[in-house]
Design a protein around this motif. Sequence first.
Motif, short mmCIF file in Angstrom:
data_model
loop_
_atom_site.label_atom_id
_atom_site.label_comp_id
_atom_site.label_asym_id
_atom_site.label_seq_id
_atom_site.Cartn_x
_atom_site.Cartn_y
_atom_site.Cartn_z
N PRO A 118 0.82 -1.22 0.00
CA PRO A 118 0.00 0.00 0.00
C PRO A 118 0.85 1.26 0.00
O PRO A 118 1.81 1.38 0.74
CB PRO A 118 -0.81 -0.12 1.29
N ARG A 119 0.46 2.22 -0.86
CA ARG A 119 1.17 3.49 -0.95
C ARG A 119 0.28 4.58 -1.55
O ARG A 119 0.76 5.55 -2.12
CB ARG A 119 2.45 3.34 -1.77
N SER A 120 -1.02 4.39 -1.47
CA SER A 120 -1.96 5.27 -2.16
C SER A 120 -2.16 6.59 -1.42
O SER A 120 -2.24 6.63 -0.19
CB SER A 120 -3.32 4.58 -2.30
N PRO A 121 -2.28 7.71 -2.18
CA PRO A 121 -2.64 8.99 -1.54
C PRO A 121 -4.05 8.99 -0.97
O PRO A 121 -4.44 9.95 -0.29
CB PRO A 121 -2.50 10.00 -2.68
N PHE A 122 -4.82 7.93 -1.22
CA PHE A 122 -6.13 7.81 -0.59
C PHE A 122 -6.02 7.93 0.93
O PHE A 122 -6.99 8.30 1.60
CB PHE A 122 -6.79 6.47 -0.94
N ALA A 123 -4.86 7.61 1.49
CA ALA A 123 -4.68 7.70 2.94
C ALA A 123 -5.06 9.08 3.47
O ALA A 123 -5.73 9.20 4.51
CB ALA A 123 -3.23 7.36 3.31
N GLU A 124 -4.65 10.12 2.76
CA GLU A 124 -4.96 11.48 3.21
C GLU A 124 -6.46 11.75 3.19
O GLU A 124 -7.01 12.33 4.13
CB GLU A 124 -4.22 12.50 2.34
N LEU A 125 -7.13 11.32 2.12
CA LEU A 125 -8.58 11.51 2.04
C LEU A 125 -9.30 10.77 3.18
O LEU A 125 -10.23 11.30 3.79
CB LEU A 125 -9.10 10.99 0.69
N ASP A 143 -14.92 -0.60 -1.51
CA ASP A 143 -13.51 -0.49 -1.89
C ASP A 143 -13.27 -1.46 -3.03
O ASP A 143 -13.17 -2.67 -2.82
CB ASP A 143 -12.60 -0.81 -0.70
N LEU A 144 -13.22 -0.92 -4.24
CA LEU A 144 -13.10 -1.72 -5.44
C LEU A 144 -11.63 -1.94 -5.77
O LEU A 144 -10.83 -1.01 -5.70
CB LEU A 144 -13.81 -0.99 -6.59
N CYS A 145 -11.27 -3.17 -6.13
CA CYS A 145 -9.86 -3.56 -6.34
C CYS A 145 -9.11 -3.44 -5.02
O CYS A 145 -8.08 -2.77 -4.91
CB CYS A 145 -9.21 -2.72 -7.42
N ASP A 207 -22.83 4.76 -0.66
CA ASP A 207 -22.70 6.21 -0.51
C ASP A 207 -21.34 6.69 -0.99
O ASP A 207 -21.17 7.84 -1.37
CB ASP A 207 -22.88 6.61 0.96
N LEU A 208 -20.36 5.78 -0.96
CA LEU A 208 -18.99 6.11 -1.34
C LEU A 208 -18.36 4.90 -2.02
O LEU A 208 -18.39 3.80 -1.47
CB LEU A 208 -18.18 6.50 -0.09
N ILE A 209 -17.83 5.11 -3.21
CA ILE A 209 -17.06 4.08 -3.90
C ILE A 209 -15.64 4.60 -4.08
O ILE A 209 -15.42 5.68 -4.64
CB ILE A 209 -17.65 3.72 -5.28
N VAL A 210 -14.69 3.82 -3.57
CA VAL A 210 -13.27 4.16 -3.69
C VAL A 210 -12.60 3.06 -4.50
O VAL A 210 -12.81 1.87 -4.23
CB VAL A 210 -12.62 4.27 -2.29
N CYS A 211 -11.82 3.46 -5.49
CA CYS A 211 -11.21 2.45 -6.35
C CYS A 211 -9.76 2.81 -6.67
O CYS A 211 -9.48 3.89 -7.18
CB CYS A 211 -12.00 2.30 -7.66
N VAL A 265 -11.53 7.60 -7.94
CA VAL A 265 -10.71 6.62 -8.66
C VAL A 265 -9.28 7.13 -8.76
O VAL A 265 -9.05 8.29 -9.14
CB VAL A 265 -11.26 6.34 -10.08
N GLU A 266 -8.34 6.26 -8.42
CA GLU A 266 -6.92 6.61 -8.57
C GLU A 266 -6.41 6.08 -9.90
O GLU A 266 -6.56 4.89 -10.21
CB GLU A 266 -6.11 6.01 -7.42
N VAL A 267 -5.79 6.96 -10.69
CA VAL A 267 -5.24 6.54 -11.98
C VAL A 267 -3.76 6.88 -12.11
O VAL A 267 -3.15 6.63 -13.15
CB VAL A 267 -6.03 7.16 -13.17
#
Length: 312
Positions: A118-125, A143-145, A207-211, A265-267
């Motif tokens: 894991p290293r996603s900037p989603f952590a901050e959100l 939490d998709l994928c 209510d929330l989809i994070v991918c 979505v993170e791309v």
Amino acid sequence: MNQQINIEQTANELETILDLVRWSVSRFNEAGLYYGHGSDNAWDEAVSLVLQLLHLPQNLPLQTGDQLFHSRLTQVEKLGLIAMILRRVNERIPVAYLTNQAWFCELPFYVDERVLIPRSPFAELIQNHFDNWLTHEPLNILDLCTGGGCIAIALAYAFENAQVDAVDISTDALDVAEMNISEHDLTDRVFPIQSDLMTALQGQHYDLIVCNPPYVDAEDMGDLPDEYHHEPELALAAGEDGLDLVDTILRQAPEHLSEGGWLFVEVGNSEVHMPLKYPELPITWVEFENGGSGVFAINKTDLVEYWRSIQH
């Protein structure tokens, strides 16, 4: 080129934690290692590896100061450390796979080569509870994928009343996710589901989809450092422009978003291809204070209207 070291002789010449850390940094620099799975320099990488292998907390130096680094090591400890340090150098294995531990949102997770580190900037959100986006606390989250389940579990910690579905196509990844869900005692709120994106989620609304899908384009896949080739290619590669899965995600999401729901979505680096592929898509790129980029947000209303306009 592999570094050939007489492990026993080296162990006899080194005494303290500081000796091992300094020796590690020299070996890492000599080998020209790549850092990108938790640290960004040889010193932090060496300290992290040595402390983990000694079963010491990563923040212990903050409490002990330099005293900790002057602690003498036993011969058995030194032999084990040197052998593992040489694996990091010669096999280019990321530290998290050597120790089977990674951190995300300041939470510990088990990882191995079945899942991404894991290293996603989603952590901050997640730590900010999506403050600038959500008008009410989400009760149903996807939490998709999900991979090893790190984002799903962090979301469950952030939103204590929410149920989180942790979805992945890989049963191997879901086996790791189940271990982490159990370890964090969240089996009553985080549910691993095997699905090709949202195909197995008929009737489910969120209510929330994070991918955080695979998003590495063909050019970047060809340039990846050796360390990344220990990660599952299924979780990285996403075609010529890195957006192979994004179109399906954007098409499936309206059916599964609640009214007022949001899709994130993170791309990553494939952000550069989005305006070319979706010039009229009304997305907003998230701006991160702590570094990172390549995450877009869109709400259900805008996404439904976009597809309606495209069809007409």
